[in-house]
Write an enzyme that holds these catalytic residues in place. Structure first.
Site, PDB file in Angstrom:
ATOM      1  N   ALA A  81       0.833  -1.206   0.000  1.00 14.74           N
ATOM      2  CA  ALA A  81       0.000   0.000   0.000  1.00 14.74           C
ATOM      3  C   ALA A  81       0.867   1.256   0.000  1.00 14.74           C
ATOM      4  CB  ALA A  81      -0.905  -0.017   1.230  1.00 14.74           C
ATOM      5  N   ASP A  89       3.098  -0.021   7.980  1.00 13.15           N
ATOM      6  CA  ASP A  89       3.073  -0.884   9.171  1.00 13.15           C
ATOM      7  C   ASP A  89       4.444  -1.077   9.818  1.00 13.15           C
ATOM      8  OD1 ASP A  89       0.404  -1.245   8.620  1.00 13.15           O
ATOM      9  OD2 ASP A  89       0.625  -3.271   7.815  1.00 13.15           O
ATOM     10  N   GLU A 126      10.432  -5.148  -4.586  1.00  8.31           N
ATOM     11  CA  GLU A 126       9.227  -5.863  -4.140  1.00  8.31           C
ATOM     12  C   GLU A 126       9.256  -7.262  -4.751  1.00  8.31           C
ATOM     13  OE1 GLU A 126       6.137  -5.493  -2.187  1.00  8.31           O
ATOM     14  OE2 GLU A 126       6.263  -7.574  -2.857  1.00  8.31           O
ATOM     15  N   CYS A 180      -4.465  -3.340  11.685  1.00  9.54           N
ATOM     16  CA  CYS A 180      -5.920  -3.222  11.864  1.00  9.54           C
ATOM     17  C   CYS A 180      -6.381  -3.884  13.168  1.00  9.54           C
ATOM     18  CB  CYS A 180      -6.702  -3.780  10.692  1.00  9.54           C
ATOM     19  SG  CYS A 180      -8.405  -3.210  10.789  1.00  9.54           S
ATOM     20  N   CYS A 220     -10.369   2.704  11.296  1.00 12.67           N
ATOM     21  CA  CYS A 220     -10.729   1.291  11.321  1.00 12.67           C
ATOM     22  C   CYS A 220     -12.235   1.168  11.072  1.00 12.67           C
ATOM     23  CB  CYS A 220     -10.344   0.728  12.691  1.00 12.67           C
ATOM     24  SG  CYS A 220     -10.337  -1.037  12.725  1.00 12.67           S
ATOM     25  N   GLN A 232      -5.658  -5.605   1.480  1.00 14.11           N
ATOM     26  CA  GLN A 232      -5.865  -6.399   2.704  1.00 14.11           C
ATOM     27  C   GLN A 232      -7.108  -5.996   3.513  1.00 14.11           C
ATOM     28  OE1 GLN A 232      -2.037  -6.824   4.930  1.00 14.11           O
ATOM     29  NE2 GLN A 232      -1.100  -6.111   3.046  1.00 14.11           N
ATOM     30  N   LYS A 289      -2.033   0.780  12.775  1.00 10.04           N
ATOM     31  CA  LYS A 289      -1.369   0.313  11.542  1.00 10.04           C
ATOM     32  C   LYS A 289      -2.456  -0.047  10.525  1.00 10.04           C
ATOM     33  CE  LYS A 289       2.830  -1.316  13.879  1.00 10.04           C
ATOM     34  NZ  LYS A 289       3.727  -0.238  13.433  1.00 10.04           N
ATOM     35  N   THR A 290      -2.780   0.923   9.680  1.00  9.95           N
ATOM     36  CA  THR A 290      -3.869   0.748   8.712  1.00  9.95           C
ATOM     37  C   THR A 290      -3.495   1.382   7.376  1.00  9.95           C
ATOM     38  OG1 THR A 290      -4.871   2.826   9.453  1.00  9.95           O
ATOM     39  CG2 THR A 290      -5.711   0.820  10.465  1.00  9.95           C
ATOM     40  N   ALA A 291      -4.210   0.949   6.326  1.00 12.82           N
ATOM     41  CA  ALA A 291      -4.028   1.575   5.011  1.00 12.82           C
ATOM     42  C   ALA A 291      -4.498   3.026   5.062  1.00 12.82           C
ATOM     43  CB  ALA A 291      -4.808   0.796   3.962  1.00 12.82           C
ATOM     44  N   ALA A 292      -5.469   3.285   5.940  1.00 13.18           N
ATOM     45  CA  ALA A 292      -5.960   4.660   6.101  1.00 13.18           C
ATOM     46  C   ALA A 292      -4.837   5.565   6.611  1.00 13.18           C
ATOM     47  CB  ALA A 292      -7.132   4.666   7.065  1.00 13.18           C
TER      48      ALA A 292
END
Ligand SMILES: Cc1cc2nc3c(=O)[nH]c(=O)nc-3n(C[C@H](O)[C@H](O)[C@H](O)COP(=O)(O)OP(=O)(O)OC[C@H]3O[C@@H](n4cnc5c(N)ncnc54)[C@H](O)[C@@H]3O)c2cc1C
Length: 420
Positions: free
Chosen positions: A15, A300, A37, A163, A343, A45, A308-311
C-alpha cells in the site's frame, strides 16, 4: 548513472510503496525511482475481513503488481536483505547492491505464526482459520459456513497488530451469519483477547462493548493464545489475572479464527534502521529516520504509535513525498502526520462503525454531523464499494485526496461521553 543507482529507492511495494512511488512521479518527472518488491501479487488487505465474512472475493482484492507500477518506475523483483545507510546502499537477497539518494522503507510487518505452538501445522484445516493471509482467508468463510453447532473462538494477540479491530470484526460478521441462519443458540461464540479491553480508544471501546453485549458474546480478556492442537480441537491460552499471575487454560473449539502475533520483519529488526523495538525508527510527525536524514519510513513497519492501517498510509504518503522534496530543495521538513488512522469496524453484515482517530486517542472524524459510534449502513457501503475504489483508483495511483479529519467534529460527543 549506473543501473544500480536510483534517486529514490523504495523497499516494499505494498500500500505504502506503490502510493509513494506514484505520488512522487506525479510531482517530479525527472527523479529515477525504483521499488524493491518480491511479490507478483498485490492485495487489498482491508478486504480480507469481508472475504472471511462471505461478502467479498479474494479475486476482487488481488491485482498483479506489474499493473500498479508504471514503466517510468523500475520494479526490482527481489527481496531486500540488508541496509548500509552509511553508504546509501541496500543489499538484495541475490547479493546485488542498489544505491540511492533517498530511501523509503515500507516492507509492512511480519506475521509470527510460529509464535503459537502447533499453529503452522494446522492453519487452513481442522477448523483453524485466519483472515490475516490471502492463503487462509477463504478458509474462514468455509469454517463459518460449516458451523451448525459447537464453539467458535476468535482470538486477538498482544498489540501492535495491523488493523487492531480486525480480530473482532470477523467475529461480528460470523455471529450475524449464525443469527441469519437461525443457529445462533447452538453456537457458543467467545472473544479471547490478550489485551485488557475492546479497543485502544475509549470512545470507540464503549461503543464496541455495546455491540458485543448485544450479540451476547463473552469476552475473555488477558487471554493470550499460545498453542493449538488442531486434530484434538484444543486451544491453550495463557491467562493473566489481576495480580499478574499466569496460568494455562485449555478451551475446546469447533472453529477458531486466529489473529497471529505480529512484529517488524526480521531483516528490519536486524538492521541499523531499527529502534530497540525492532520497528523502523522514524520521527512520528515528519516520518524521517531519526538517525539517517535521507531515509524515511511509513506504513506498518515503523515505530510511529498510530493504528497500523491503510488509512494511516493514505495520510502518511504526502508527508513522506513532500519531505523528500523539501530535503532535496534544502527547505524545512513538515511535521505533517498527526497519527491519523481509521478502522471501519464491521459490526454486522450491513453496518460499520467508522472509527477515525489520531495520536493520543483523539477522535478525529472526516465527516461532520455524523456520530462516528453509530452502526451505519453508509459505511458498510464504504467498506464494500467506496474504500476499495479509493484505494485502487486514487491512493495507489498517487492522487492526493485529503479529506480533513477534525477533532472539532466530535468534540461535543467526546465531552458528553467522558462525562457519562
Ligand atoms: C485482515 C486485515 C484487515 C485489515 N483491515 C483494514 C481496514 O479495514 N482499514 C485499513 O485502513 N487497513 C486495514 N488493514 C491494514 C492494511 O492492510 C495495512 O495497514 C497496509 O496494507 C499497510 O501498508 P504497508 O505498505 O505498510 O504494508 P503492506 O501493504 O503489507 O506491503 C508491504 C510490502 O512489502 C513487501 N516486502 C516484504 N518484505 C520485503 C523485502 N524483504 N523486500 C522488499 N519488499 C518486501 C511485501 O511483499 C508487501 O508487498 C487490514 C489488514 C488485514 C491483514
Amino acid at each position: 548513472m549506473s543501473e544500480n543507482h536510483h534517486n529514490l529507492l523504495i523497499v516494499g511495494g505494498g500500500a505504502a510503496g506503490v502510493s509513494v512511488a506514484n505520488n512522487m512521479r506525479r510531482l517530479d518527472k525527472e527523479m529515477t525511482i525504483a521499488i524493491i518488491e518480491p511479490s507478483e501479487k498485490h492485495y487489498y488487505q482491508p478486504g480480507f475481513t469481508i472475504i472471511g465474512g462471505g461478502a467479498y472475493t479474494l479475486k476482487k482484492t488481488t491485482r498483479n503488481e506489474a499493473d500498479l507500477i508504471p514503466s517510468s518506475i523500475n520494479w526490482i523483483k527481489e527481496f531486500a536483505d540488508s541496509f548500509q545507510p552509511d553508504n546509501n546502499t541496500v543489499t538484495l537477497r541475490s547479493g546485488d547492491i542498489i544505491s540511492y539518494d533517498y530511501l523509503v522503507v515500507c516492507p509492512g510487518l511480519q506475521l509470527d505464526w510460529n509464535k503459537i505452538e502447533g499453529l503452522e501445522e494446522t492453519i487452513g484445516k481442522n477448523g483453524v482459520c485466519s483472515n490475516y493471509s490471502p492463503d487462509t482467508v477463504e478458509y474462514t468463510w468455509e469454517c463459518i459456513q460449516k458451523m451448525e453447532k459447537g464453539t467458535a473462538l476468535f482470538t486477538q494477540p498482544p498489540m501492535p497488530i495491523k488493523c487492531a479491530g480486525a480480530p473482532q470484526k470477523i467475529m461480528y460478521l460470523a455471529t450475524d451469519r449464525f443469527i441469519k441462519k437461525g443457529i445462533r443458540d447452538n453456537i457458543d461464540v467467545q472473544f479471547c483477547n490478550a489485551g485488557p479491553g475492546m479497543f485502544g480508544v475509549p470512545f470507540f471501546a464503549k461503543a464496541l462493548k455495546k455491540v458485543i453485549e448485544k450479540y451476547d458474546i463473552p469476552c475473555n480478556f488477558n487471554n493470550n493464545l499460545v498453542a493449538i492442537d488442531g486434530e484434538n480441537k484444543t486451544a491453550t491460552f495463557e491467562v493473566t489475572d489481576s495480580d499478574g499471575n499466569k496460568q494455562r487454560v485449555e478451551r475446546q473449539f469447533d472453529m477458531i479464527h486466529v489473529t497471529p502475533p505480529q512484529s517488524a520483519p526480521d531483516f528490519i529488526k536486524n538492521s541499523p534502521l531499527a529502534a530497540e523495538s525492532g520497528w523502523v525508527d522514524v520521527h512520528q510527525n515528519t516520518l524521517q529516520h531519526n538517525k539517517y536524514a535521507n531515509v524515511f519510513g511509513l506504513g506498518d513497519a515503523t515505530t510511529t504509535p498510530n493504528a497500523k492501517t491503510a488509512a494511516a498510509v493514505r495520510k502518511q504518503v504526502p508527508v513522506v513525498v513532500d519531505n523528500i522534496l523539501n530535503l532535496k530543495n534544502n527547505t524545512a521538513l513538515v511535521e505533517g502526520y498527526d497519527g491519523y488512522g481509521s478502522c471501519p469496524l464491521t459490526t454486522s453484515l450491513s453496518s460499520v462503525i467508522l472509527a477515525e482517530f489520531s495520536y493520543g486517542g483523539k477522535v478525529t472524524p472526516s465527516f461532520p454531523f455524523l456520530d462516528p459510534r453509530n452502526n451505519s449502513y453508509i459505511w458498510w457501503l464504504g467498506k464494500i464499494i467506496g474504500f476499495p475504489w479509493m484505494y485502487w483508483q486514487l491512493m495507489l495511483k498517487g492522487s492526493r485526496f485529503d479529506i480533513p479529519h477534525l477533532e472539532k467534529y466530535a468534540a461535543k460527543l467526546v465531552k458528553q461521553d467522558s462525562e457519562s
